[in-house]
Design a protein around this motif. Structure first.
Motif, PDB file in Angstrom:
ATOM      1  N   PHE A  66      -1.156  -4.331  10.132  1.00 44.30           N
ATOM      2  CA  PHE A  66      -0.762  -3.685   8.876  1.00 44.30           C
ATOM      3  C   PHE A  66      -1.904  -2.892   8.274  1.00 44.30           C
ATOM      4  O   PHE A  66      -3.062  -3.215   8.500  1.00 44.30           O
ATOM      5  N   PRO A  67      -1.562  -1.878   7.468  1.00 43.88           N
ATOM      6  CA  PRO A  67      -2.608  -1.183   6.714  1.00 43.88           C
ATOM      7  C   PRO A  67      -2.995  -2.021   5.505  1.00 43.88           C
ATOM      8  O   PRO A  67      -2.384  -3.061   5.247  1.00 43.88           O
ATOM      9  N   ALA A  68      -4.010  -1.558   4.777  1.00 42.42           N
ATOM     10  CA  ALA A  68      -4.413  -2.238   3.558  1.00 42.42           C
ATOM     11  C   ALA A  68      -3.233  -2.243   2.591  1.00 42.42           C
ATOM     12  O   ALA A  68      -2.570  -1.221   2.403  1.00 42.42           O
ATOM     13  N   ALA A 127       3.990  -1.332   2.359  1.00 44.47           N
ATOM     14  CA  ALA A 127       3.372  -2.242   3.326  1.00 44.47           C
ATOM     15  C   ALA A 127       3.316  -3.666   2.762  1.00 44.47           C
ATOM     16  O   ALA A 127       3.583  -4.638   3.472  1.00 44.47           O
ATOM     17  N   ARG A 128       3.012  -3.775   1.487  1.00 38.59           N
ATOM     18  CA  ARG A 128       2.890  -5.099   0.890  1.00 38.59           C
ATOM     19  C   ARG A 128       4.211  -5.847   0.954  1.00 38.59           C
ATOM     20  O   ARG A 128       4.266  -7.006   1.367  1.00 38.59           O
ATOM     21  N   GLU A 159      -6.085  -5.151  10.302  1.00 34.82           N
ATOM     22  CA  GLU A 159      -5.795  -4.137   9.301  1.00 34.82           C
ATOM     23  C   GLU A 159      -6.201  -2.769   9.835  1.00 34.82           C
ATOM     24  O   GLU A 159      -7.353  -2.559  10.198  1.00 34.82           O
ATOM     25  N   VAL A 160      -5.240  -1.853   9.918  1.00 32.34           N
ATOM     26  CA  VAL A 160      -5.539  -0.495  10.380  1.00 32.34           C
ATOM     27  C   VAL A 160      -4.755   0.489   9.528  1.00 32.34           C
ATOM     28  O   VAL A 160      -3.705   0.155   9.008  1.00 32.34           O
ATOM     29  N   PRO A 161      -5.264   1.703   9.390  1.00 31.78           N
ATOM     30  CA  PRO A 161      -4.471   2.727   8.688  1.00 31.78           C
ATOM     31  C   PRO A 161      -3.309   3.192   9.565  1.00 31.78           C
ATOM     32  O   PRO A 161      -3.226   2.817  10.733  1.00 31.78           O
ATOM     33  N   LEU A 170       4.000  -7.883  15.207  1.00 34.55           N
ATOM     34  CA  LEU A 170       4.845  -7.233  14.211  1.00 34.55           C
ATOM     35  C   LEU A 170       4.016  -6.129  13.563  1.00 34.55           C
ATOM     36  O   LEU A 170       2.983  -6.397  12.954  1.00 34.55           O
ATOM     37  N   CYS A 171       4.484  -4.910  13.707  1.00 37.75           N
ATOM     38  CA  CYS A 171       3.703  -3.762  13.229  1.00 37.75           C
ATOM     39  C   CYS A 171       4.321  -3.176  11.964  1.00 37.75           C
ATOM     40  O   CYS A 171       5.540  -3.084  11.842  1.00 37.75           O
ATOM     41  N   ALA A 172       3.458  -2.739  11.061  1.00 43.01           N
ATOM     42  CA  ALA A 172       3.907  -2.240   9.757  1.00 43.01           C
ATOM     43  C   ALA A 172       4.839  -1.053   9.883  1.00 43.01           C
ATOM     44  O   ALA A 172       5.729  -0.873   9.061  1.00 43.01           O
TER      45      ALA A 172
END
Lengths: 342, 342
Positions: A185-187, A194-195, A219-221, A245-247
């Motif tokens: 997930f990103p930040a 995303a949250r 955590e990745v953009p 599981l990807c964002a």
DNA sequence: AGAGTTTATGAAAACATTTGCAAGACTGTT
DNA sequence: AACAGTCTTGCAAATGTTTTCATAAACTCT
């Protein structure tokens, strides 16, 4: 050669400026013969009406402001396109602004759009600075949140429920028997989409008695390159998760490429699920399992909603529209290896 | 609560409207103390200046019109983003319009943008209808062609030479010894970019004595799904090409996925080359060999060019800027099988 | 044919700003 | 202390349209 006015056209047609104006805005109020004369004069002089002057009079500016994090990401390009097509068909033009996920610059952009007296404003997501909200409230411009849906949101919104997206994806993995799960997930600090996805997914795993290992959470953009790089690291050793599981789909694509590079069979040894169903996700090999967000539908629904809101006299007319999600099972997820008994 | 005017602000600050205007537009002309007073009044009243009224006075509208075929395609999203960032930093706002590759609707869109009195106009490509050109010439709005570069173009342009792109890609395949070559391109009738690439590539093959088989030339739109479908058909039989030259990376991705599906090894049994180097091309497996078009650079250069053109007094100040192409060799192309002697 | 109604047009005020011009307030110099 | 020059500010005209109100012309009905 001077640029033709409305009064120039009026003279040419032998009528008053008022009549020319009526031909442009309320053609039914003027006699067909006169209308013809005026249209001819417009044609002949190459007159192009001045929206600025029109807007100044308190009339519509015929523009709609759209603020997105970025348009370079597949995520938003499609929704921007559909939104633009929809409002454009109704005679509006899009004023575009992008802030690169920076809420401070969002304030400045909104201000700039308000200077142009946009008839309405659409923004992505429900998280915005207090200053932004105050500004818009003061100006009494219809505001619409795009992309997210929340039943009890403060803003009118058109989009999908990101918590449900996270839930659907997580439940799919649980159903397949996965218990060693990684999340990419990103930040999530100032990204409510995303949250919501992440917390909902986490709740599902917890409910299923699955403990999430910190070493498998990264955590990745939103970038294929960085997602791939991060996953190469995550998947390198022996001790790796059985499912990711990807964002969103961009990250999932990165994950799949990482697995391909490492010779990890998908889905036999690793399942990958994304969220979004972007262009290309269905075609890649293996085809990506994902939770489909119908970007087109969101764009169209949002466009329609905002146009009707502009028609309304009451400043904060509330529309709220939920677009349905759908789990699309393709080839990138499978039953967890430990579930398969010989 | 009434929306504050410039005269409201003026009263609040105890100065004339003229002074307030000067504070906004030529701050150096007014005494620091007065300036402070005015700024305070602006702050206090929540005044937002009206660009429409400003534009009406013949001043800049501070908007730039951008016409693209579509923004939903990776091809343009990146360049739109870079262009927007660049002009936005100079205080301009983007008025976006997209026509879906339809030159008729382009005319209407340009007209709409001119109604809004954009300070300049950028369009993609050099192919446009006579009506469009006439319109823009009449209005004396600076016009810039984006994406393409042509030394002898009628329009100022910022972009790459698509003939060179086609040439580079074709030469690469020839160098690797391929003689059984397929090309996957969209309709070239009203797409000068595709046309330039294709004719240049064809010329290279002809010069190398390679005869292009009709059965290996296919026409598809810029869509991964349709490209993959078409390539599945093209590559199905025994009699297939040893290399595929694709009009852009989106099509090339489709081709690679098709090969993966059919179990055709890339690059061992089939080489694939794209044009563009879009996001993701470097990460996919096998990584795509392509001719890199630096979209960011094009967007930035175009943004700068157009802003300087707006500053100029002469209506048709010509800029022409060529952005360099580069062949990026990655893993999707290899030496033709028939060249490899045991 | 005349009164009443509808339709079509024009005159002029209003919209929010910018800017050329001119006048008043300073500054420094002799 | 008077002069010339420079700053700073306000007045008023100008920008291109829309819309309200009024008027004139054209119908409709008895």
């Amino acid at each position: 050669m001077i640029k033709p006015d409305i009064v120039f056209v009026a003279k040419l047609a032998g009528v008053s400026p008022a009549t020319v104006s009526r031909v442009m805005n309320h053609p039914d109020l003027v006699h067909p013969a006169t209308r013809r004369k005026v249209e001819l004069a417009v044609e002949k002089s190459g007159y192009i009406r001045n929206r600025a002057a029109q807007a100044m009079h308190g009339r519509r500016s015929a523009t709609i402001g759209l603020v997105v994090p970025t348009v370079a990401n597949t995520i938003f390009a499609e929704v921007v396109q559909a939104f633009n097509d929809t409002v454009s068909a109704q005679g509006f033009t899009l004023l575009l602004a992008s802030h690169g996920y920076d809420l401070d610059s969002e304030y400045r952009l909104v201000r700039k759009l308000l200077e142009h007296r946009v008839d309405a404003l659409a923004v992505v997501g429900l998280d915005h600075s207090a200053g932004t909200f105050r500004l818009i409230a003061e100006q009494r411009v219809p505001l619409l949140a795009l992309w997210n849906y929340l039943a009890d949101s403060a803003l009118p919104c058109v989009g999908v429920d990101n918590r449900e997206a996270g839930r659907l994806a997580a439940e799919h993995l649980v159903t397949l028997g996965h218990r060693r799960i990684g999340m990419v997930f990103p930040a999530i600090f100032d990204n409510d989409r995303a949250r919501d996805r992440k917390t909902a997914a986490t709740a599902v795993f917890r409910a299923a008695g699955i403990e999430l290992q910190d070493r498998w959470q990264v955590e990745v953009p939103y970038s294929i390159a960085q997602a791939k790089a991060a996953c190469l690291e995550l998947l390198a050793g022996e001790d790796r998760p059985s499912a990711l599981l990807c964002a969103n789909d961009v990250i999932a694509q990165g994950a799949i490429y990482a697995a391909a590079r490492l010779g990890i069979a998908v889905p036999a040894s690793l399942s990958v699920i994304g969220i979004g169903d972007f262009a290309g996700s269905a075609q890649m090999e293996p085809a990506l399992t994902t939770v489909r967000i119908p970007a087109q539908q969101v764009g169209i629904a949002a466009g329609q909603a905002i146009v009707t809101a502009i028609g309304r006299p009451d400043p904060d007319f509330m529309i709220r529209s939920r677009v349905e999600l759908e789990l699309i099972m393709r080839a990138s997820t499978g039953i967890a290896a430990e579930m398969i008994r010989p």
